[in-house]
Write an enzyme that holds these catalytic residues in place. Structure first.
Site, PDB file in Angstrom:
ATOM      1  N   SER A 112       0.749  -0.945   0.341  1.00 12.04           N
ATOM      2  CA  SER A 112      -0.620   0.225   0.068  1.00 12.04           C
ATOM      3  C   SER A 112       0.850   1.527   0.096  1.00 12.04           C
ATOM      4  CB  SER A 112      -1.012  -0.463   1.481  1.00 12.04           C
ATOM      5  OG  SER A 112      -1.752   1.358   1.170  1.00 12.04           O
ATOM      6  N   LYS A 164      -3.443  -7.454   3.375  1.00 12.58           N
ATOM      7  CA  LYS A 164      -4.429  -6.357   2.624  1.00 12.58           C
ATOM      8  C   LYS A 164      -5.676  -6.545   1.967  1.00 12.58           C
ATOM      9  CE  LYS A 164      -2.818  -3.109  -0.557  1.00 12.58           C
ATOM     10  NZ  LYS A 164      -3.374  -3.009  -1.959  1.00 12.58           N
ATOM     11  N   HIS A 167      -7.251  -4.973   4.682  1.00 16.56           N
ATOM     12  CA  HIS A 167      -6.994  -2.682   4.848  1.00 16.56           C
ATOM     13  C   HIS A 167      -7.112  -2.302   3.452  1.00 16.56           C
ATOM     14  CE1 HIS A 167      -4.618   0.010   2.584  1.00 16.56           C
ATOM     15  NE2 HIS A 167      -3.939   0.048   3.656  1.00 16.56           N
ATOM     16  N   ASN A 168      -8.106  -3.115   2.158  1.00 18.63           N
ATOM     17  CA  ASN A 168      -8.836  -2.835   1.297  1.00 18.63           C
ATOM     18  C   ASN A 168     -10.370  -2.494   1.466  1.00 18.63           C
ATOM     19  OD1 ASN A 168      -6.003  -2.331   0.200  1.00 18.63           O
ATOM     20  ND2 ASN A 168      -7.203  -2.541  -1.992  1.00 18.63           N
TER      21      ASN A 168
END
Length: 314
Positions: A112, A164, A167-168
């Site tokens: 990121s 991830k 996270h997104n």
């Protein structure tokens, strides 16, 4: 250390440049010969000294699968492949098992930082065997933000992309909340400086964040967002987050709603909203907009075919 980088687009190209600035020997390959250091994957492998480390930074899905498959046939036991794209964590597990048959290691890295990563560094979420991750530590130290955390060895293969993915999903929810707040402020006749309101939240408030900074920047460039269409694509990770939530029986109402909002944005005239308008008209006699943009007859309007129920609560 020396590393091969496959895919020199906005992310991969900037990552390669940050690594070079950090003193690493980067051999890059891209389909665009103007930015590529070598003419093929075979040339890339030949340029690297064993044991090799090759970072794959191409679109998730078939492009990544095809690239890893080609590398499997070109690399040797003791070599290492890093998938830094937005792949699904289950794909990582398949790749790792397949590569292990040839003695090739595999590490997945959720990255990121976007286009700002070249200067600011990248947040890295890593999955893989401890010895493989340690071997890549010089690369990770250079890529992540200087003097800050921005790094986690999240667990075995797949853990980096799973982290991830979540996270997104969180990012989806935060973006949706900011967007809804902006729309409400714009709709109000009380607040006359909407961009100023958002700018004032950047300091001292509990919602200050990089996303808020980016939103203020966007409003500085286009105060009423008149240059944009109300359309937002999803990268796929929002969907995977919601699917994983179903698999683990974990409720994600905010993230799920944010994903569905993106789907709605792709409809010029949302069918579901048409039905909501029609139902509201039937039970409450609300005026509705016709296809031509004219106000139609409510359920209690003169000439309506259906009389409204009495004492409707809504």
């Amino acid at each position: 250390m020396q590393i091969g980088m496959i895919g020199l687009g906005k992310m991969g190209g900037n990552m390669a440049e940050r690594l070079r600035r950090g003193g690493h020997d980067v051999v890059g390959y891209d389909r665009d010969p103007a930015v590529s250091d070598v003419g093929s994957l075979a040339d890339l492998v030949e340029r690297l000294e064993a044991p090799r480390a090759v970072w794959v930074m191409v679109p998730a899905g078939e492009p990544t699968r095809a690239t890893i498959s080609q590398l499997r046939d070109l690399l040797s036991p003791g070599d290492l492949i890093i998938d830094g794209g937005n792949s699904h964590y289950k794909d990582d597990q398949v790749h790792a098992a397949d590569l292990a048959e040839k003695g090739i290691g595999f590490v997945d890295v959720g990255v990121s930082g976007g286009i700002w990563g070249l200067e600011n560094g990248y947040a890295l979420m890593v999955g893989g065997a401890a010895e493989d991750v340690r071997r890549l530590d010089p690369i990770f130290v250079t890529l992540r933000p200087a003097g800050q955390d921005g790094f986690v060895h999240a667990g075995p293969v797949g853990a980096g992309h799973f982290a991830k993915m979540v996270h997104n999903g969180i990012e989806y929810g935060m973006m949706q909340a900011f967007a809804e707040g902006w729309e409400l402020l714009e709709a109000s006749d009380v607040v006359t400086d909407v961009p100023g309101a958002f700018a004032s939240w950047r300091h001292g408030t509990v919602i200050r964040s990089w996303l808020l900074d980016l939103m203020v920047r966007a409003l500085e460039q286009d105060p009423d967002l008149s240059e944009l269409k109300g359309y937002a694509e999803d990268s796929g990770e929002g969907r995977w987050t919601v699917q994983a939530a179903v698999d683990h029986a974990v409720p994600l109402p905010a993230i799920t709603a944010a994903l569905y909002a993106r789907f709605t944005s792709r409809q010029a005239d949302s069918p579901s909203m048409k039905m909501i308008a029609a139902l509201r008209n039937q039970f409450g006699g609300h005026a509705v907009a016709s296809v031509e943009g004219q106000t139609g007859k409510g359920a209690d309007a003169p000439g309506a075919d259906v009389a409204p129920p009495r004492e409707v609560q809504h």
